[in-house]
Write a protein that holds these residues in place. Structure first.
Motif, PDB file in Angstrom:
ATOM      1  N   THR A  79       0.832  -1.200   0.000  1.00 38.12           N
ATOM      2  CA  THR A  79       0.000   0.000   0.000  1.00 38.12           C
ATOM      3  C   THR A  79       0.866   1.249   0.000  1.00 38.12           C
ATOM      4  O   THR A  79       0.638   2.191  -0.763  1.00 38.12           O
ATOM      5  N   LEU A  80       1.870   1.245   0.860  1.00 32.22           N
ATOM      6  CA  LEU A  80       2.767   2.396   0.944  1.00 32.22           C
ATOM      7  C   LEU A  80       3.544   2.595  -0.348  1.00 32.22           C
ATOM      8  O   LEU A  80       3.642   3.719  -0.853  1.00 32.22           O
ATOM      9  N   ALA A  81       4.074   1.515  -0.911  1.00 34.48           N
ATOM     10  CA  ALA A  81       4.866   1.621  -2.142  1.00 34.48           C
ATOM     11  C   ALA A  81       4.028   2.146  -3.304  1.00 34.48           C
ATOM     12  O   ALA A  81       4.459   3.056  -4.032  1.00 34.48           O
ATOM     13  N   VAL A  82       2.833   1.604  -3.476  1.00 35.28           N
ATOM     14  CA  VAL A  82       1.970   2.058  -4.575  1.00 35.28           C
ATOM     15  C   VAL A  82       1.491   3.476  -4.317  1.00 35.28           C
ATOM     16  O   VAL A  82       1.435   4.298  -5.235  1.00 35.28           O
ATOM     17  N   GLY A  83       1.183   3.794  -3.073  1.00 34.87           N
ATOM     18  CA  GLY A  83       0.733   5.142  -2.755  1.00 34.87           C
ATOM     19  C   GLY A  83       1.792   6.195  -3.017  1.00 34.87           C
ATOM     20  O   GLY A  83       1.505   7.261  -3.562  1.00 34.87           O
ATOM     21  N   VAL A  84       3.021   5.886  -2.644  1.00 34.69           N
ATOM     22  CA  VAL A  84       4.110   6.840  -2.865  1.00 34.69           C
ATOM     23  C   VAL A  84       4.432   6.961  -4.353  1.00 34.69           C
ATOM     24  O   VAL A  84       4.658   8.065  -4.862  1.00 34.69           O
ATOM     25  N   SER A  85       4.424   5.830  -5.063  1.00 35.26           N
ATOM     26  CA  SER A  85       4.811   5.886  -6.476  1.00 35.26           C
ATOM     27  C   SER A  85       3.719   6.487  -7.368  1.00 35.26           C
ATOM     28  O   SER A  85       4.035   7.214  -8.312  1.00 35.26           O
ATOM     29  N   THR A  86       2.450   6.186  -7.079  1.00 34.23           N
ATOM     30  CA  THR A  86       1.388   6.701  -7.945  1.00 34.23           C
ATOM     31  C   THR A  86       0.715   7.959  -7.401  1.00 34.23           C
ATOM     32  O   THR A  86       0.045   8.656  -8.150  1.00 34.23           O
ATOM     33  N   ARG A  87       0.846   8.201  -6.102  1.00 32.63           N
ATOM     34  CA  ARG A  87       0.201   9.322  -5.422  1.00 32.63           C
ATOM     35  C   ARG A  87      -1.315   9.271  -5.598  1.00 32.63           C
ATOM     36  O   ARG A  87      -1.990  10.283  -5.722  1.00 32.63           O
ATOM     37  N   ASN A  88      -1.846   8.038  -5.598  1.00 25.58           N
ATOM     38  CA  ASN A  88      -3.273   7.813  -5.766  1.00 25.58           C
ATOM     39  C   ASN A  88      -3.736   6.901  -4.629  1.00 25.58           C
ATOM     40  O   ASN A  88      -3.295   5.757  -4.525  1.00 25.58           O
ATOM     41  N   VAL A  89      -4.637   7.390  -3.793  1.00 26.46           N
ATOM     42  CA  VAL A  89      -5.093   6.638  -2.627  1.00 26.46           C
ATOM     43  C   VAL A  89      -5.856   5.388  -3.057  1.00 26.46           C
ATOM     44  O   VAL A  89      -5.688   4.318  -2.462  1.00 26.46           O
ATOM     45  N   LEU A  90      -6.672   5.493  -4.081  1.00 24.13           N
ATOM     46  CA  LEU A  90      -7.461   4.348  -4.520  1.00 24.13           C
ATOM     47  C   LEU A  90      -6.560   3.215  -5.022  1.00 24.13           C
ATOM     48  O   LEU A  90      -6.782   2.047  -4.672  1.00 24.13           O
ATOM     49  N   TYR A  91      -5.543   3.533  -5.813  1.00 22.00           N
ATOM     50  CA  TYR A  91      -4.611   2.505  -6.278  1.00 22.00           C
ATOM     51  C   TYR A  91      -3.867   1.874  -5.103  1.00 22.00           C
ATOM     52  O   TYR A  91      -3.616   0.672  -5.093  1.00 22.00           O
ATOM     53  N   ALA A  92      -3.512   2.678  -4.128  1.00 24.81           N
ATOM     54  CA  ALA A  92      -2.803   2.155  -2.960  1.00 24.81           C
ATOM     55  C   ALA A  92      -3.683   1.178  -2.189  1.00 24.81           C
ATOM     56  O   ALA A  92      -3.226   0.097  -1.776  1.00 24.81           O
ATOM     57  N   ILE A  93      -4.943   1.525  -1.994  1.00 20.49           N
ATOM     58  CA  ILE A  93      -5.865   0.642  -1.277  1.00 20.49           C
ATOM     59  C   ILE A  93      -6.071  -0.660  -2.049  1.00 20.49           C
ATOM     60  O   ILE A  93      -6.050  -1.752  -1.472  1.00 20.49           O
ATOM     61  N   ILE A  94      -6.246  -0.556  -3.338  1.00 18.10           N
ATOM     62  CA  ILE A  94      -6.444  -1.758  -4.165  1.00 18.10           C
ATOM     63  C   ILE A  94      -5.206  -2.647  -4.118  1.00 18.10           C
ATOM     64  O   ILE A  94      -5.315  -3.880  -4.013  1.00 18.10           O
ATOM     65  N   ALA A  95      -4.015  -2.058  -4.192  1.00 13.09           N
ATOM     66  CA  ALA A  95      -2.783  -2.848  -4.139  1.00 13.09           C
ATOM     67  C   ALA A  95      -2.647  -3.554  -2.795  1.00 13.09           C
ATOM     68  O   ALA A  95      -2.329  -4.754  -2.742  1.00 13.09           O
ATOM     69  N   GLY A  96      -2.863  -2.846  -1.715  1.00 11.84           N
ATOM     70  CA  GLY A  96      -2.754  -3.462  -0.396  1.00 11.84           C
ATOM     71  C   GLY A  96      -3.777  -4.562  -0.196  1.00 11.84           C
ATOM     72  O   GLY A  96      -3.458  -5.633   0.338  1.00 11.84           O
ATOM     73  N   LEU A  97      -4.997  -4.326  -0.631  1.00 14.03           N
ATOM     74  CA  LEU A  97      -6.045  -5.337  -0.508  1.00 14.03           C
ATOM     75  C   LEU A  97      -5.723  -6.559  -1.362  1.00 14.03           C
ATOM     76  O   LEU A  97      -5.922  -7.696  -0.933  1.00 14.03           O
ATOM     77  N   SER A  98      -5.193  -6.341  -2.553  1.00 14.88           N
ATOM     78  CA  SER A  98      -4.831  -7.456  -3.431  1.00 14.88           C
ATOM     79  C   SER A  98      -3.727  -8.306  -2.822  1.00 14.88           C
ATOM     80  O   SER A  98      -3.796  -9.544  -2.848  1.00 14.88           O
ATOM     81  N   VAL A  99      -2.712  -7.657  -2.268  1.00 15.55           N
ATOM     82  CA  VAL A  99      -1.628  -8.397  -1.621  1.00 15.55           C
ATOM     83  C   VAL A  99      -2.154  -9.165  -0.415  1.00 15.55           C
ATOM     84  O   VAL A  99      -1.821 -10.338  -0.208  1.00 15.55           O
ATOM     85  N   PHE A 100      -2.981  -8.532   0.382  1.00 13.23           N
ATOM     86  CA  PHE A 100      -3.525  -9.198   1.567  1.00 13.23           C
ATOM     87  C   PHE A 100      -4.361 -10.415   1.189  1.00 13.23           C
ATOM     88  O   PHE A 100      -4.189 -11.501   1.743  1.00 13.23           O
ATOM     89  N   ILE A 101      -5.267 -10.251   0.234  1.00 17.50           N
ATOM     90  CA  ILE A 101      -6.121 -11.382  -0.183  1.00 17.50           C
ATOM     91  C   ILE A 101      -5.285 -12.471  -0.836  1.00 17.50           C
ATOM     92  O   ILE A 101      -5.479 -13.660  -0.583  1.00 17.50           O
ATOM     93  N   GLY A 102      -4.339 -12.062  -1.694  1.00 20.71           N
ATOM     94  CA  GLY A 102      -3.495 -13.050  -2.369  1.00 20.71           C
ATOM     95  C   GLY A 102      -2.652 -13.863  -1.403  1.00 20.71           C
ATOM     96  O   GLY A 102      -2.606 -15.103  -1.500  1.00 20.71           O
ATOM     97  N   LEU A 103      -1.976 -13.207  -0.480  1.00 24.22           N
ATOM     98  CA  LEU A 103      -1.141 -13.935   0.471  1.00 24.22           C
ATOM     99  C   LEU A 103      -1.971 -14.769   1.445  1.00 24.22           C
ATOM    100  O   LEU A 103      -1.547 -15.860   1.843  1.00 24.22           O
ATOM    101  N   THR A 104      -3.135 -14.280   1.813  1.00 22.84           N
ATOM    102  CA  THR A 104      -4.010 -15.059   2.690  1.00 22.84           C
ATOM    103  C   THR A 104      -4.503 -16.318   1.969  1.00 22.84           C
ATOM    104  O   THR A 104      -4.570 -17.398   2.560  1.00 22.84           O
ATOM    105  N   ALA A 105      -4.822 -16.190   0.684  1.00 16.32           N
ATOM    106  CA  ALA A 105      -5.284 -17.344  -0.082  1.00 16.32           C
ATOM    107  C   ALA A 105      -4.161 -18.360  -0.283  1.00 16.32           C
ATOM    108  O   ALA A 105      -4.412 -19.565  -0.321  1.00 16.32           O
ATOM    109  N   LEU A 106      -2.939 -17.891  -0.414  1.00 11.24           N
ATOM    110  CA  LEU A 106      -1.805 -18.803  -0.625  1.00 11.24           C
ATOM    111  C   LEU A 106      -1.436 -19.610   0.617  1.00 11.24           C
ATOM    112  O   LEU A 106      -1.075 -20.774   0.502  1.00 11.24           O
ATOM    113  N   GLY A 107      -1.520 -18.992   1.765  1.00 12.51           N
ATOM    114  CA  GLY A 107      -1.081 -19.770   2.907  1.00 12.51           C
ATOM    115  C   GLY A 107      -1.490 -19.240   4.255  1.00 12.51           C
ATOM    116  O   GLY A 107      -1.065 -19.736   5.285  1.00 12.51           O
ATOM    117  N   GLY A 108      -2.294 -18.208   4.267  1.00 12.23           N
ATOM    118  CA  GLY A 108      -2.637 -17.571   5.525  1.00 12.23           C
ATOM    119  C   GLY A 108      -3.597 -18.345   6.330  1.00 12.23           C
ATOM    120  O   GLY A 108      -3.728 -18.437   7.472  1.00 12.23           O
TER     121      GLY A 108
END
Length: 108
Positions: A79-108
């Motif tokens: 979330t922080l990396a995408v937010g800093v690089s794109t300066r877009n809050v919506l993209y940052a939220i989507i990126a963080g949510l995607s990583v969270f859901i993806g990693l949780t589905a893989l082994g969480g």
């Protein structure tokens, strides 16, 4: 523990509802159709930037069972990396949510 009667509880609920309504109405109802001053608009631009960390920080660094969880930390970093690089809050939220859901589905 403090005991409260039913009437006291309802009094607190009603007073809180009225107070919340008046706070919101003062901003939306009274000045909703007027142009805000430039300094107010400038400050309102920082609202999402202030709210996002305030909501996320207790989940990451709190004392609960999921504090300092690697999956949550990875999602926060994304979330922080995408937010800093794109300066877009919506993209940052989507990126963080995607990583969270993806990693949780893989082994969480």
């Amino acid at each position: 523990m403090i005991e409260a009667s039913t009437s006291q509880i309802w009094t607190v609920i009603i007073a809180t509802g009225i107070g919340t309504f008046l706070i919101r109405f003062s901003f939306l109802g009274l000045i909703g159709n007027r142009q805000l001053p430039a300094w107010a608009l400038r400050m309102l631009r920082y609202t999402p930037v202030a709210v996002l960390p305030a909501v996320i920080a207790p989940l990451l660094f709190g004392n609960g069972p999921n504090a300092m969880d690697p999956i949550r930390l990875a999602a926060a970093f994304a979330t922080l990396a995408v937010g800093v690089s794109t300066r877009n809050v919506l993209y940052a939220i989507i990126a963080g949510l995607s990583v969270f859901i993806g990693l949780t589905a893989l082994g969480g």
